[in-house]
Structure formats: structure tokens, C-alpha cells
Design a protein around this motif. Structure first.
Motif, PDB file in Angstrom:
ATOM      1  N   GLU A   1       0.835  -1.195   0.000  1.00  0.00           N
ATOM      2  CA  GLU A   1       0.000   0.000   0.000  1.00  0.00           C
ATOM      3  C   GLU A   1       0.873   1.248   0.000  1.00  0.00           C
ATOM      4  N   HIS A   2       0.402   2.239  -0.724  1.00  0.00           N
ATOM      5  CA  HIS A   2       1.107   3.532  -0.750  1.00  0.00           C
ATOM      6  C   HIS A   2       0.069   4.640  -0.675  1.00  0.00           C
ATOM      7  N   SER A   3       0.100   5.415   0.420  1.00  0.00           N
ATOM      8  CA  SER A   3      -0.879   6.481   0.634  1.00  0.00           C
ATOM      9  C   SER A   3      -0.269   7.837   0.288  1.00  0.00           C
ATOM     10  N   ILE A   4      -1.095   8.690  -0.300  1.00  0.00           N
ATOM     11  CA  ILE A   4      -0.725  10.074  -0.601  1.00  0.00           C
ATOM     12  C   ILE A   4      -1.745  10.955   0.097  1.00  0.00           C
ATOM     13  N   THR A   5      -1.309  11.746   1.051  1.00  0.00           N
ATOM     14  CA  THR A   5      -2.255  12.494   1.894  1.00  0.00           C
ATOM     15  C   THR A   5      -2.774  13.758   1.231  1.00  0.00           C
ATOM     16  N   SER A   6      -2.057  14.295   0.254  1.00  0.00           N
ATOM     17  CA  SER A   6      -2.525  15.505  -0.434  1.00  0.00           C
ATOM     18  C   SER A   6      -1.974  15.478  -1.853  1.00  0.00           C
ATOM     19  N   VAL A   7      -2.765  14.935  -2.781  1.00  0.00           N
ATOM     20  CA  VAL A   7      -2.257  14.742  -4.132  1.00  0.00           C
ATOM     21  C   VAL A   7      -2.072  16.076  -4.845  1.00  0.00           C
ATOM     22  N   THR A   8      -1.081  16.118  -5.734  1.00  0.00           N
ATOM     23  CA  THR A   8      -0.812  17.294  -6.566  1.00  0.00           C
ATOM     24  C   THR A   8      -0.677  16.817  -8.006  1.00  0.00           C
ATOM     25  N   GLY A   9      -0.491  17.751  -8.898  1.00  0.00           N
ATOM     26  CA  GLY A   9      -0.337  17.398 -10.294  1.00  0.00           C
ATOM     27  C   GLY A   9       0.856  16.495 -10.557  1.00  0.00           C
ATOM     28  N   SER A  10       1.889  16.561  -9.702  1.00  0.00           N
ATOM     29  CA  SER A  10       3.085  15.740  -9.893  1.00  0.00           C
ATOM     30  C   SER A  10       2.808  14.256  -9.673  1.00  0.00           C
ATOM     31  N   HIS A  11       1.684  13.930  -9.045  1.00  0.00           N
ATOM     32  CA  HIS A  11       1.330  12.533  -8.819  1.00  0.00           C
ATOM     33  C   HIS A  11       0.609  11.911 -10.008  1.00  0.00           C
ATOM     34  N   SER A  12       0.259  12.705 -11.006  1.00  0.00           N
ATOM     35  CA  SER A  12      -0.405  12.159 -12.189  1.00  0.00           C
ATOM     36  C   SER A  12       0.547  11.221 -12.926  1.00  0.00           C
ATOM     37  N   GLY A  13       0.001  10.106 -13.438  1.00  0.00           N
ATOM     38  CA  GLY A  13       0.830   9.172 -14.188  1.00  0.00           C
ATOM     39  C   GLY A  13       0.298   7.759 -14.098  1.00  0.00           C
ATOM     40  N   ASP A  14       1.014   6.827 -14.729  1.00  0.00           N
ATOM     41  CA  ASP A  14       0.661   5.411 -14.698  1.00  0.00           C
ATOM     42  C   ASP A  14       1.395   4.732 -13.549  1.00  0.00           C
ATOM     43  N   TYR A  15       0.705   3.811 -12.883  1.00  0.00           N
ATOM     44  CA  TYR A  15       1.287   3.057 -11.775  1.00  0.00           C
ATOM     45  C   TYR A  15       1.141   1.562 -12.060  1.00  0.00           C
ATOM     46  N   ARG A  16       2.243   0.819 -11.949  1.00  0.00           N
ATOM     47  CA  ARG A  16       2.254  -0.639 -12.078  1.00  0.00           C
ATOM     48  C   ARG A  16       2.934  -1.228 -10.850  1.00  0.00           C
ATOM     49  N   CYS A  17       2.651  -2.473 -10.579  1.00  0.00           N
ATOM     50  CA  CYS A  17       3.339  -3.149  -9.497  1.00  0.00           C
ATOM     51  C   CYS A  17       3.535  -4.622  -9.838  1.00  0.00           C
TER      52      CYS A  17
END
Length: 218
Positions: free
Chosen positions: A54-70
Motif C-alpha cells: 500500500e502507498h498512501s498520498i495524503t494531499s495529491v498534486t499534479g506531480s502525482h499524475s501518471g501510470d502506476y504498475r506493481c
């Protein structure tokens, strides 16, 4: 490579994510059973998730936009891992501004008016707050927001009926969702005039000028 399937999920599972919201990305291993896994993430964003599931982001911003794979790797086994998951695309939008509309701006005394609060993203999870702005007692043409009566002054519906309005009023709305709750901006206010009143209202032109007008509402 093991046959188990890695899947990335987003919690809450909103179709739109807004700046300032709190989200959690989760890597799930389908049919993983009781196997202990180590996790690896790959993303096109500037975010660098840890090796946890698990990975939590408490206050998302534009820099968090993108594709995520695991992918997952069995603990204590160097070469036994899943394939990379399909990507989940995270798009972060600006904080929304709801739009308030009213069924009528001119009412006969005692009539009812329906307020409607609209927001571009209609995905599930929003609840709506309703306010009436009233003049400050100082009489300096400043207004403060007062929640309309109701169950905690919010509704799951995007409409609210004000019954039997007898005085001219100015209304606003906003929306919220999630836990902790994320709130939109307040809507621009809307006046609803009630018949038979002589009312004064103020138009703010800039920080130090204002125009005061009066009219009789028949």
C-alpha cells in the motif's frame, strides 16, 4: 515467473481525483493465498512508492499524475515473481467549483424555491452542503454563511427545496466526499428575491470600492 496476477487498485475508487485529496494505491496479488510477498512499483509520475503493498498520498498534486504498475516477489525467493500489473492511470485535476442554480430568482411571498448544485464530476461519493448568506449585524454590507436547516445541513441529493421563503436571501452550496472529507470551493452566491420587500444589496468592484443599490421587489 509465477502465475499469480498483480493488480493495482485505487482507494477510494473515484473516476476523478482532485488536488488535496487523500488516496491509497494498493498492489493486490490475485490467488496469492498465504504466500508472503515483497512488492515493487513502477510509475511515470514523480512519486516513488515504497516496497509495501500500500502507498498512501495524503494531499495529491499534479506531480502525482501518471501510470502506476506493481509486481510481487515471493519472499526469500530471488527469481519467483509475478508479471507487472496492468497500469492504472492517475489523473489529478484542479479543485472543483460547483455551480448553484435556482428554480426562480423572483418569488411571491411564501413561495418555495429549489436549489440545484452541479459539479462536473458526477461519480458517486459527493454530498452537498447548503448555505444562506445573511448580513452581518454591523450593517456594513458584509455577509456570513449560515447553514440551512436539515440533517447536518447536507444531502446526498444535489437539490434542496427551501419552503415558504418570505425574505430575500442569497444562497451558496459546496460538495464534499471521502474520509477525511475533501471539500470543493463554495459556489458563487445566487440571490432569490421575495416579493413586497425593499432591499439593499452590495456589489464589490475591488478590494476598496463597492456599489450599493436598492430596489422594490413587487
Amino acid at each position: 515467473t509465477v502465475t499469480n496476477k498483480a493488480v493495482v487498485t485505487l482507494q477510494p475508487n473515484w473516476t476523478e481525483v482532485y488536488r488535496g485529496e487523500t488516496i491509497t494505491l494498493r498492489c493486490e496479488i490475485k490467488d496469492g493465498g498465504d504466500t508472503e510477498w515483497e512488492y515493487e512499483w513502477r510509475t511515470t509520475s514523480s512519486e516513488k512508492p515504497s516496497d509495501q503493498n500500500e502507498h498512501s498520498i495524503t494531499s495529491v498534486t499534479g506531480s502525482h499524475s501518471g501510470d502506476y504498475r506493481c509486481k510481487g516477489r515471493k519472499k526469500h525467493t530471488q527469481h519467483s515473481s509475478t508479471d507487472w500489473s496492468d497500469p492504472i492511470k492517475l489523473t489529478v485535476s484542479d479543485k472543483p467549483l460547483p455551480v448553484l442554480t435556482v428554480s426562480s430568482s423572483w418569488l411571491s411571498a411564501g413561495a418555495s424555491v429549489t436549489l440545484h448544485c452541479s459539479i462536473e464530476d458526477l461519480s458517486a461519493g459527493w454530498k452537498f452542503y447548503w448555505y444562506k448568506t445573511v448580513p452581518e449585524p454591523s450593517g456594513n454590507f458584509y455577509y456570513r454563511a449560515k447553514q440551512l436547516p436539515g440533517s447536518s445541513s447536507w444531502t446526498e441529493q444535489d437539490s434542496y427545496i427551501v419552503h415558504g421563503q418570505t425574505h430575500t436571501a442569497r444562497y451558496m452550496c459546496r460538495a464534499g466526499r471521502g474520509d477525511p472529507e475533501y471539500s470543493t470551493y463554495d459556489s458563487e452566491p445566487k440571490f432569490v428575491w421575495s416579493a413586497g420587500q425593499f432591499v439593499s444589496f452590495c456589489l464589490f468592484l475591488n478590494d476598496d470600492k463597492q456599489t450599493v443599490s436598492s430596489r422594490k421587489v413587487n
